[in-house]
Enzyme design. Sequence first.
Site, PDB file in Angstrom:
ATOM      1  N   ARG A 108      -6.288  -0.452  -9.507  1.00  0.00           N
ATOM      2  CA  ARG A 108      -6.104   0.585 -10.534  1.00  0.00           C
ATOM      3  C   ARG A 108      -4.664   0.560 -11.050  1.00  0.00           C
ATOM      4  O   ARG A 108      -4.403   0.851 -12.208  1.00  0.00           O
ATOM      5  CB  ARG A 108      -6.445   1.972  -9.957  1.00  0.00           C
ATOM      6  CG  ARG A 108      -7.874   2.058  -9.421  1.00  0.00           C
ATOM      7  CD  ARG A 108      -8.138   3.377  -8.710  1.00  0.00           C
ATOM      8  NE  ARG A 108      -7.260   3.562  -7.557  1.00  0.00           N
ATOM      9  CZ  ARG A 108      -7.209   4.665  -6.828  1.00  0.00           C
ATOM     10  NH1 ARG A 108      -7.981   5.686  -7.127  1.00  0.00           N
ATOM     11  NH2 ARG A 108      -6.398   4.757  -5.790  1.00  0.00           N
ATOM     12  N   ASP A 134      -1.193   5.969  -8.458  1.00  0.00           N
ATOM     13  CA  ASP A 134      -0.236   6.938  -8.993  1.00  0.00           C
ATOM     14  C   ASP A 134       1.114   6.316  -9.361  1.00  0.00           C
ATOM     15  O   ASP A 134       1.926   6.957 -10.030  1.00  0.00           O
ATOM     16  CB  ASP A 134      -0.014   8.066  -7.975  1.00  0.00           C
ATOM     17  CG  ASP A 134      -1.302   8.801  -7.663  1.00  0.00           C
ATOM     18  OD1 ASP A 134      -2.096   8.998  -8.591  1.00  0.00           O
ATOM     19  OD2 ASP A 134      -1.526   9.157  -6.495  1.00  0.00           O
ATOM     20  N   HIS A 142      -1.681  13.263  -2.006  1.00  0.00           N
ATOM     21  CA  HIS A 142      -2.910  12.832  -2.705  1.00  0.00           C
ATOM     22  C   HIS A 142      -2.608  12.822  -4.206  1.00  0.00           C
ATOM     23  O   HIS A 142      -1.646  12.170  -4.642  1.00  0.00           O
ATOM     24  CB  HIS A 142      -4.033  13.793  -2.283  1.00  0.00           C
ATOM     25  CG  HIS A 142      -5.424  13.380  -2.637  1.00  0.00           C
ATOM     26  ND1 HIS A 142      -5.768  12.123  -3.071  1.00  0.00           N
ATOM     27  CD2 HIS A 142      -6.604  14.095  -2.619  1.00  0.00           C
ATOM     28  CE1 HIS A 142      -7.082  12.084  -3.297  1.00  0.00           C
ATOM     29  NE2 HIS A 142      -7.602  13.262  -3.045  1.00  0.00           N
ATOM     30  N   HIS A 162      -1.101   3.684   1.223  1.00  0.00           N
ATOM     31  CA  HIS A 162      -2.466   4.199   1.110  1.00  0.00           C
ATOM     32  C   HIS A 162      -3.103   4.219   2.492  1.00  0.00           C
ATOM     33  O   HIS A 162      -2.795   3.375   3.331  1.00  0.00           O
ATOM     34  CB  HIS A 162      -3.324   3.349   0.163  1.00  0.00           C
ATOM     35  CG  HIS A 162      -4.527   4.066  -0.345  1.00  0.00           C
ATOM     36  ND1 HIS A 162      -5.717   4.075   0.333  1.00  0.00           N
ATOM     37  CD2 HIS A 162      -4.708   4.831  -1.452  1.00  0.00           C
ATOM     38  CE1 HIS A 162      -6.587   4.806  -0.342  1.00  0.00           C
ATOM     39  NE2 HIS A 162      -6.002   5.287  -1.426  1.00  0.00           N
ATOM     40  N   SER A 184      -9.963  15.017  -1.628  1.00  0.00           N
ATOM     41  CA  SER A 184     -10.678  15.814  -2.639  1.00  0.00           C
ATOM     42  C   SER A 184     -12.191  15.590  -2.576  1.00  0.00           C
ATOM     43  O   SER A 184     -12.977  16.549  -2.615  1.00  0.00           O
ATOM     44  CB  SER A 184     -10.145  15.526  -4.044  1.00  0.00           C
ATOM     45  OG  SER A 184     -10.055  14.143  -4.279  1.00  0.00           O
TER      46      SER A 184
HETATM   47  N1  CMX Z   1       7.113   5.863   1.690  1.00  0.00           N
HETATM   48  C1  CMX Z   1       7.691   6.093   2.886  1.00  0.00           C
HETATM   49  N2  CMX Z   1       7.018   6.143   4.049  1.00  0.00           N
HETATM   50  C2  CMX Z   1       5.705   5.915   3.990  1.00  0.00           C
HETATM   51  C3  CMX Z   1       5.030   5.638   2.796  1.00  0.00           C
HETATM   52  C4  CMX Z   1       5.778   5.626   1.600  1.00  0.00           C
HETATM   53  N3  CMX Z   1       5.236   5.439   0.404  1.00  0.00           N
HETATM   54  N4  CMX Z   1       3.726   5.445   3.060  1.00  0.00           N
HETATM   55  C5  CMX Z   1       3.586   5.618   4.385  1.00  0.00           C
HETATM   56  N5  CMX Z   1       4.771   5.901   4.956  1.00  0.00           N
HETATM   57  C6  CMX Z   1       5.050   6.266   6.332  1.00  0.00           C
HETATM   58  C7  CMX Z   1       4.226   7.500   6.679  1.00  0.00           C
HETATM   59  O1  CMX Z   1       4.865   8.691   6.213  1.00  0.00           O
HETATM   60  C8  CMX Z   1       4.127   7.406   8.170  1.00  0.00           C
HETATM   61  O2  CMX Z   1       5.359   7.862   8.723  1.00  0.00           O
HETATM   62  P1  CMX Z   1       5.366   8.780  10.045  1.00  0.00           P
HETATM   63  O3  CMX Z   1       4.784   7.912  11.109  1.00  0.00           O
HETATM   64  O4  CMX Z   1       6.802   9.109  10.240  1.00  0.00           O
HETATM   65  O5  CMX Z   1       4.507   9.977   9.741  1.00  0.00           O
HETATM   66  C9  CMX Z   1       4.054   5.895   8.400  1.00  0.00           C
HETATM   67  O6  CMX Z   1       4.572   5.275   7.214  1.00  0.00           O
HETATM   68  C10 CMX Z   1       2.642   5.397   8.622  1.00  0.00           C
HETATM   69  O7  CMX Z   1       1.817   5.895   7.573  1.00  0.00           O
HETATM   70  P2  CMX Z   1       0.555   5.054   7.079  1.00  0.00           P
HETATM   71  O8  CMX Z   1      -0.403   4.983   8.214  1.00  0.00           O
HETATM   72  O9  CMX Z   1       0.990   3.796   6.442  1.00  0.00           O
HETATM   73  O10 CMX Z   1       0.013   5.957   5.904  1.00  0.00           O
HETATM   74  P3  CMX Z   1      -1.001   7.191   5.981  1.00  0.00           P
HETATM   75  O11 CMX Z   1      -2.378   6.652   5.986  1.00  0.00           O
HETATM   76  O12 CMX Z   1      -0.633   8.138   7.069  1.00  0.00           O
HETATM   77  O13 CMX Z   1      -0.706   7.928   4.605  1.00  0.00           O
HETATM   78  C11 CMX Z   1      -0.264   8.050   2.292  1.00  0.00           C
HETATM   79  C12 CMX Z   1      -1.111   7.391   3.388  1.00  0.00           C
HETATM   80  C13 CMX Z   1      -0.854   7.684   0.924  1.00  0.00           C
HETATM   81  C14 CMX Z   1      -0.357   9.572   2.474  1.00  0.00           C
HETATM   82  C15 CMX Z   1       1.195   7.548   2.414  1.00  0.00           C
HETATM   83  O14 CMX Z   1       1.243   6.156   2.199  1.00  0.00           O
HETATM   84  C16 CMX Z   1       2.139   8.255   1.476  1.00  0.00           C
HETATM   85  O15 CMX Z   1       2.658   9.336   1.848  1.00  0.00           O
HETATM   86  N6  CMX Z   1       2.414   7.680   0.265  1.00  0.00           N
HETATM   87  C17 CMX Z   1       3.229   8.337  -0.742  1.00  0.00           C
HETATM   88  C18 CMX Z   1       2.434   9.447  -1.446  1.00  0.00           C
HETATM   89  C19 CMX Z   1       1.373   8.868  -2.360  1.00  0.00           C
HETATM   90  O16 CMX Z   1       1.620   7.979  -3.153  1.00  0.00           O
HETATM   91  N7  CMX Z   1       0.165   9.429  -2.276  1.00  0.00           N
HETATM   92  C20 CMX Z   1      -0.938   9.058  -3.198  1.00  0.00           C
HETATM   93  C21 CMX Z   1      -2.069   8.272  -2.540  1.00  0.00           C
HETATM   94  C22 CMX Z   1      -3.166   7.950  -3.535  1.00  0.00           C
HETATM   95  C23 CMX Z   1      -3.907   9.197  -3.949  1.00  0.00           C
HETATM   96  O17 CMX Z   1      -4.561   9.809  -3.106  1.00  0.00           O
HETATM   97  O18 CMX Z   1      -3.827   9.581  -5.119  1.00  0.00           O
END
Ligand code: CMX
Length: 439
Positions: free
Chosen positions: A330, A376, A271, A321, A241
């Site tokens: 947070r 979150d 996000h 994250h 964002s």
């Molecule tokens: N549950 C399951 N799998 C997860 C995970 C979770 N909470 N977090 C990461 N992973 C997985 C990813 O999907 C990725 O899998 P693939 O290789 O199959 O694509 C792998 O672990 C590696 O990912 P990463 O490098 O650890 O995480 P990213 O930097 O790519 O993504 C984020 C970060 C936040 C998008 C991810 O951790 C996620 O999807 N979390 C759940 C959604 C969430 O809570 N988002 C809010 C973030 C805070 C905000 O912006 O408000």
Amino acid sequence: MDYIKQRLFEKGSEARAQVQELLSSSKDLIVDEVTIGHVLGGMRGVTSLLTLTSKLDPYEGIRYRGFTLPELYKVLPRKNPEGEPLAEGVFFLLLTGDVPTIEEVEFIRQDWVQRSNVPDHVFRTIDALPSSSKPMTRFSTAILASATQSQFQKKHRNGLRKEDYWDSTYEDVMNMIAQLPVIASYIYRKEFEDGKVIALDPDLDWSANFAHMMGFDSEEIYRLFRMYMYIHADHEGGNVSAHTAHLVASALSNPFYSYSAGMIGLAGPLHGYANQDVVRWIFDMYKHFDRDIKEQLTEDEITSFVNITLDSGKVVPGYGHAVLRATDPRFTTQMEFADKYVSSDSIVDTAKVLYKVVPQILLDRGKAKNPWPNVDAFSGSLLMHYGIKDYIFYTVMFGVSRALGVGAQLIWDRFLGLPIERPNSQTLDWLIDFSKSED
Ligand code: CMX
């Protein structure tokens, strides 16, 4: 020039000179390197943006102008000695880099009250959207519709010197921040309550006024909103964002356009939408075990549902994250708030059990780089407890708060005259050829 603008002008002139000095002395100094992994991996970790307002440390979490959240809690002015920092003070700090006095906080509070008049057509625009529209669609559209009042846009079209861009951008950002709680509470009351508008109380602070206009009035819920607004206010510049708003603004689009675009990024499930997903997912868990929402699920049941979620290919919302590598402060701030004020609540307690079980499960599965909770993972449980039960609204609340940091940075973008963003892209064939040439 008003008092805050004068302060900003002095700070900004100094920073502008520093930027010029850097450009003439060190323009070609290498800050980071870009690998094929970065190009294919969402540019994770590549330093390529300038953000003055805050900096995210993977282990300590966010620092607003050098202050961690617990430090901010101590230094920022509060309504009473035990209370939470006021959003007006958070904004002053993010904007100027200085800890405000209580008088400075009051100056901004009154200024925002003066600026809170939302043009009537913005409400009509919200009303014109079909009933199937999501709250974030309404919110982003309303911000876009507010652009008719942009002073930056008018002045720029009439011819504006670059060094003066910041002044009308400041006016736009201040007007936008002042009006966001009015817009958001209108959406809330229209969609989830009786539609009757509650007028802003000119004696309340910005965060408490948001609660008040949504229809929630108690000292405890005002404190919840102050806490919520101060912890969500900024998270440096690389998140979707903030980066979107900055990118759109780099084309000299006005702050309303830019922030509206940023809000569409916030609405994504990876996000800010995750704050609604967490609660939806907890409800799914209760449904799965056919249990009443007031009952407490066992640790075994919760563990089993986390595994079911992961086995079906979904992510556990609220965990992981892109930058953080430890529990998000947070999250901790909200859990401490719950420990202080919430004696018993099945959803709040479920969020706490999840904190006990999810990190180990994610660690054992070995995929997520960060198994710890983000902001979150807790916010929705607290909001539910205080009676804000329509969780599809939660991302709007996040969006109201985030304007403090993103808005402050947009003013700095203009002050420093940052240019239009235009990184290079490459084709897949080029990457393949490049990888072979390096073998
Ligand atoms: N549950 C399951 N799998 C997860 C995970 C979770 N909470 N977090 C990461 N992973 C997985 C990813 O999907 C990725 O899998 P693939 O290789 O199959 O694509 C792998 O672990 C590696 O990912 P990463 O490098 O650890 O995480 P990213 O930097 O790519 O993504 C984020 C970060 C936040 C998008 C991810 O951790 C996620 O999807 N979390 C759940 C959604 C969430 O809570 N988002 C809010 C973030 C805070 C905000 O912006 O408000």
